[in-house]
Scaffold this active site. Structure first.
Site, PDB file in Angstrom:
ATOM      1  N   ASP A  25       0.869  -1.185   0.000  1.00  0.00           N
ATOM      2  CA  ASP A  25       0.000   0.000   0.000  1.00  0.00           C
ATOM      3  C   ASP A  25       0.903   1.231   0.000  1.00  0.00           C
ATOM      4  OD1 ASP A  25      -1.825   1.640   2.733  1.00  0.00           O
ATOM      5  OD2 ASP A  25      -1.735   2.113   0.568  1.00  0.00           O
ATOM      6  N   GLY A  27       1.216   5.106  -0.053  1.00  0.00           N
ATOM      7  CA  GLY A  27       0.476   6.344   0.176  1.00  0.00           C
ATOM      8  C   GLY A  27       1.305   7.561  -0.191  1.00  0.00           C
ATOM      9  N   MET A  30       3.860   7.426   3.291  1.00  0.00           N
ATOM     10  CA  MET A  30       4.552   6.176   3.629  1.00  0.00           C
ATOM     11  C   MET A  30       4.078   5.026   2.755  1.00  0.00           C
ATOM     12  SD  MET A  30       6.460   7.308   5.912  1.00  0.00           S
ATOM     13  CE  MET A  30       7.246   5.786   6.442  1.00  0.00           C
ATOM     14  N   LYS A  32       3.381   0.953   3.001  1.00  0.00           N
ATOM     15  CA  LYS A  32       3.166  -0.121   3.979  1.00  0.00           C
ATOM     16  C   LYS A  32       3.240  -1.437   3.215  1.00  0.00           C
ATOM     17  CE  LYS A  32       0.543   2.907   4.465  1.00  0.00           C
ATOM     18  NZ  LYS A  32       0.615   4.308   3.956  1.00  0.00           N
ATOM     19  N   GLY A 112      -8.945   6.789  -5.319  1.00  0.00           N
ATOM     20  CA  GLY A 112      -7.730   6.283  -4.674  1.00  0.00           C
ATOM     21  C   GLY A 112      -8.052   4.910  -4.101  1.00  0.00           C
ATOM     22  N   ASP A 114      -6.619   2.970  -2.151  1.00  0.00           N
ATOM     23  CA  ASP A 114      -6.386   2.754  -0.720  1.00  0.00           C
ATOM     24  C   ASP A 114      -7.692   2.965   0.030  1.00  0.00           C
ATOM     25  OD1 ASP A 114      -6.307   5.487  -1.433  1.00  0.00           O
ATOM     26  OD2 ASP A 114      -5.196   5.996   0.383  1.00  0.00           O
ATOM     27  N   ARG A 115      -8.521   3.869  -0.504  1.00  0.00           N
ATOM     28  CA  ARG A 115      -9.812   4.166   0.132  1.00  0.00           C
ATOM     29  C   ARG A 115     -10.759   2.977  -0.008  1.00  0.00           C
ATOM     30  NH1 ARG A 115     -12.251   9.433  -2.293  1.00  0.00           N
ATOM     31  NH2 ARG A 115     -13.687   9.057  -0.575  1.00  0.00           N
ATOM     32  N   ASP A 135      -9.690   7.244   7.693  1.00  0.00           N
ATOM     33  CA  ASP A 135      -8.274   6.913   7.485  1.00  0.00           C
ATOM     34  C   ASP A 135      -7.461   8.183   7.636  1.00  0.00           C
ATOM     35  OD1 ASP A 135      -6.454   5.020   4.917  1.00  0.00           O
ATOM     36  OD2 ASP A 135      -5.747   6.275   6.567  1.00  0.00           O
ATOM     37  N   THR A 190       0.857  31.263  20.879  1.00  0.00           N
ATOM     38  CA  THR A 190       0.856  30.927  19.447  1.00  0.00           C
ATOM     39  C   THR A 190       0.964  29.424  19.234  1.00  0.00           C
ATOM     40  OG1 THR A 190       1.845  33.066  18.923  1.00  0.00           O
ATOM     41  CG2 THR A 190       2.053  31.319  17.265  1.00  0.00           C
TER      42      THR A 190
HETATM   43  N1  ADP Z   1       7.813   6.533  10.111  1.00  0.00           N
HETATM   44  C1  ADP Z   1       7.013   7.582   9.797  1.00  0.00           C
HETATM   45  N2  ADP Z   1       7.441   8.548   8.979  1.00  0.00           N
HETATM   46  C2  ADP Z   1       6.604   9.586   8.645  1.00  0.00           C
HETATM   47  N3  ADP Z   1       5.357   9.733   9.121  1.00  0.00           N
HETATM   48  C3  ADP Z   1       4.908   8.811   9.984  1.00  0.00           C
HETATM   49  C4  ADP Z   1       5.697   7.683  10.340  1.00  0.00           C
HETATM   50  N4  ADP Z   1       4.959   6.920  11.159  1.00  0.00           N
HETATM   51  C5  ADP Z   1       3.788   7.533  11.313  1.00  0.00           C
HETATM   52  N5  ADP Z   1       3.759   8.688  10.635  1.00  0.00           N
HETATM   53  C6  ADP Z   1       2.614   9.588  10.638  1.00  0.00           C
HETATM   54  O1  ADP Z   1       1.654   8.933   9.791  1.00  0.00           O
HETATM   55  C7  ADP Z   1       1.304   9.761   8.693  1.00  0.00           C
HETATM   56  C8  ADP Z   1       1.335   8.878   7.481  1.00  0.00           C
HETATM   57  O2  ADP Z   1       0.312   7.922   7.727  1.00  0.00           O
HETATM   58  P1  ADP Z   1      -0.105   6.939   6.564  1.00  0.00           P
HETATM   59  O3  ADP Z   1      -1.457   6.419   6.886  1.00  0.00           O
HETATM   60  O4  ADP Z   1       1.004   5.987   6.299  1.00  0.00           O
HETATM   61  O5  ADP Z   1      -0.189   7.973   5.354  1.00  0.00           O
HETATM   62  P2  ADP Z   1      -0.349   7.703   3.799  1.00  0.00           P
HETATM   63  O6  ADP Z   1      -1.112   6.414   3.631  1.00  0.00           O
HETATM   64  O7  ADP Z   1      -1.102   8.928   3.384  1.00  0.00           O
HETATM   65  O8  ADP Z   1       1.032   7.661   3.230  1.00  0.00           O
HETATM   66  C9  ADP Z   1       2.309  10.865   8.609  1.00  0.00           C
HETATM   67  O9  ADP Z   1       1.628  12.042   8.207  1.00  0.00           O
HETATM   68  C10 ADP Z   1       2.866  10.954  10.039  1.00  0.00           C
HETATM   69  O10 ADP Z   1       2.110  11.877  10.806  1.00  0.00           O
HETATM   70  C1  PAZ Z   2      -7.301  10.946  -1.084  1.00  0.00           C
HETATM   71  C2  PAZ Z   2      -5.914  10.345  -1.197  1.00  0.00           C
HETATM   72  C3  PAZ Z   2      -4.895  11.395  -1.576  1.00  0.00           C
HETATM   73  C4  PAZ Z   2      -5.542   9.743   0.168  1.00  0.00           C
HETATM   74  O1  PAZ Z   2      -4.229   9.263   0.075  1.00  0.00           O
HETATM   75  P1  PAZ Z   2      -3.330   9.014   1.385  1.00  0.00           P
HETATM   76  O2  PAZ Z   2      -3.747  10.000   2.426  1.00  0.00           O
HETATM   77  O3  PAZ Z   2      -3.623   7.615   1.788  1.00  0.00           O
HETATM   78  O4  PAZ Z   2      -1.931   9.181   0.927  1.00  0.00           O
HETATM   79  C5  PAZ Z   2      -5.909   9.209  -2.244  1.00  0.00           C
HETATM   80  O5  PAZ Z   2      -6.908   8.274  -1.893  1.00  0.00           O
HETATM   81  C6  PAZ Z   2      -6.154   9.710  -3.655  1.00  0.00           C
HETATM   82  O6  PAZ Z   2      -5.211  10.124  -4.301  1.00  0.00           O
HETATM   83  N1  PAZ Z   2      -7.432   9.667  -4.108  1.00  0.00           N
HETATM   84  C7  PAZ Z   2      -7.767  10.053  -5.464  1.00  0.00           C
HETATM   85  C8  PAZ Z   2      -9.048  10.860  -5.517  1.00  0.00           C
HETATM   86  C9  PAZ Z   2     -10.290  10.117  -5.032  1.00  0.00           C
HETATM   87  O7  PAZ Z   2     -10.165   9.186  -4.208  1.00  0.00           O
HETATM   88  O8  PAZ Z   2     -11.413  10.471  -5.492  1.00  0.00           O
HETATM   89  K     K Z   3      -3.757   5.832   3.501  1.00  0.00           K
END
Ligand code: ADP
Ligand code: PAZ
Ligand code: K
Length: 262
Positions: A25, A27, A30, A32, A112, A114-115, A135, A190
């Site tokens: 996965d 993102g 990150m 996964k 997306g 992942d959704r 998510d 702040t």
């Molecule tokens: N090792 C890491 N490096 C960076 N961000 C991390 C890490 N572990 C957790 N996070 C947190 O998790 C978020 C990323 O979560 P994740 O669900 O993996 O995002 P995405 O699927 O959008 O890539 C980051 O915005 C940060 O706040």
């Molecule tokens: C909304 C998202 C950016 C979320 O991605 P993530 O936060 O998991 O990195 C991803 O699902 C995406 O690029 N979606 C495309 C637009 C849509 O879902 O309609």
């Molecule tokens: K995600």
């Protein structure tokens, strides 16, 4: 490299009854990566979304039979090359992939996945319930899948880091703040003003969605997933299932659903 390929090939050809699924996965922040044996997650790693260095180690450590990739970004040449070199079939999840749920999203080609995977993972656990999945990652996404297994879509909102960064980048004087530090319901300087604005804002946003959806779907269940962790003070936390690996579980279900079609 050849030795590594030979090693993986022997595993792949061995057709070990414990052959595993590789789940990826990717993102916006990150990547996964997990291995599943049937429905059981055997190992999970979180790493950069620019270089999947863990692949080689995972591949030589486990007898991988097939894999699935879901990405919301354009992949680096390095990742594309590493994925192309894998000696087993890889399912690239997209709008043409057969799914175990009904996709009612009106633009499946821009969704997306992942959704969708998060919704599929939740639906696997509660197939006859109305479920809201939240998510919290780069973005906060809200997915609704109903008790008939129909994915309706949902909303996209800025994630926690994006909120902190936006307040800093789009103003003249606001500092870049993070979650570490004094947390107040209403800021008194702040730093606490920014921290509370981001964190309480997310909490109230999420609670608001849950309250509103529960009003419409009284039997609603709620999942919270994603890399960002934050506590809830509000009352809604009692109905929330936290499952960090929901997307990975959903991807594994989709891969198994497509067994033999890859
Ligand atoms: N090792 C890491 N490096 C960076 N961000 C991390 C890490 N572990 C957790 N996070 C947190 O998790 C978020 C990323 O979560 P994740 O669900 O993996 O995002 P995405 O699927 O959008 O890539 C980051 O915005 C940060 O706040
Ligand atoms: C909304 C998202 C950016 C979320 O991605 P993530 O936060 O998991 O990195 C991803 O699902 C995406 O690029 N979606 C495309 C637009 C849509 O879902 O309609
Ligand atoms: K995600």
């Amino acid at each position: 490299m050849l030795q590594f390929l030979f090693f993986c090939l022997t595993f792949a050809l061995a057709k070990d009854e414990n052959a595993l699924n590789l789940i990826i996965d990717i993102g916006n922040t990150m990547a996964k990566v997990a291995l599943f044996n049937g429905g059981e997650m055997v190992e999970v790693l979180t790493e950069s979304n620019q270089s999947l260095d863990c692949l080689k180690a995972l591949c030589s450590k486990y007898p991988v039979e097939q894999g699935i990739v879901a990405t919301v970004i354009d992949l680096s040449e390095r990742i594309l090359a590493d994925l192309a070199a894998l000696p087993f079939p890889l399912l690239w999840l997209n709008h043409q992939t057969p799914l175990p749920v009904v996709n009612l999203y009106e633009t499946p080609e821009t969704l997306g996945y992942d959704r969708m995977a998060a919704a599929v993972g939740a639906n696997e656990q509660f197939p006859h319930r109305d479920v809201l999945v939240i998510d919290a990652g780069t973005c906060i996404t809200y997915e609704f899948i109903d008790s008939k297994g129909q994915y309706h879509g949902g909303n996209i909102s800025p994630g926690m880091q994006m909120r902190f960064k936006a307040l800093h980048q789009f103003t003249g004087r606001l500092p870049l703040v993070d979650t570490n530090g004094r947390k107040l319901p209403m800021g008194r300087d702040t730093e606490t003003a920014i921290r509370a604005g981001v964190m309480k804002g997310m909490e109230y946003e999420i609670s608001g969605y849950i309250e509103s959806m529960k009003h419409k779907y009284p039997e609603l269940l709620v999942f919270l997933t994603g890399g960002d962790e934050f506590s809830f003070d509000s009352s809604v936390k009692s109905i929330i299932f936290a499952d960090r690996f929901l997307v990975l579980k959903g991807l594994n279900r989709i891969l198994n659903y497509n067994n033999g079609r890859i």
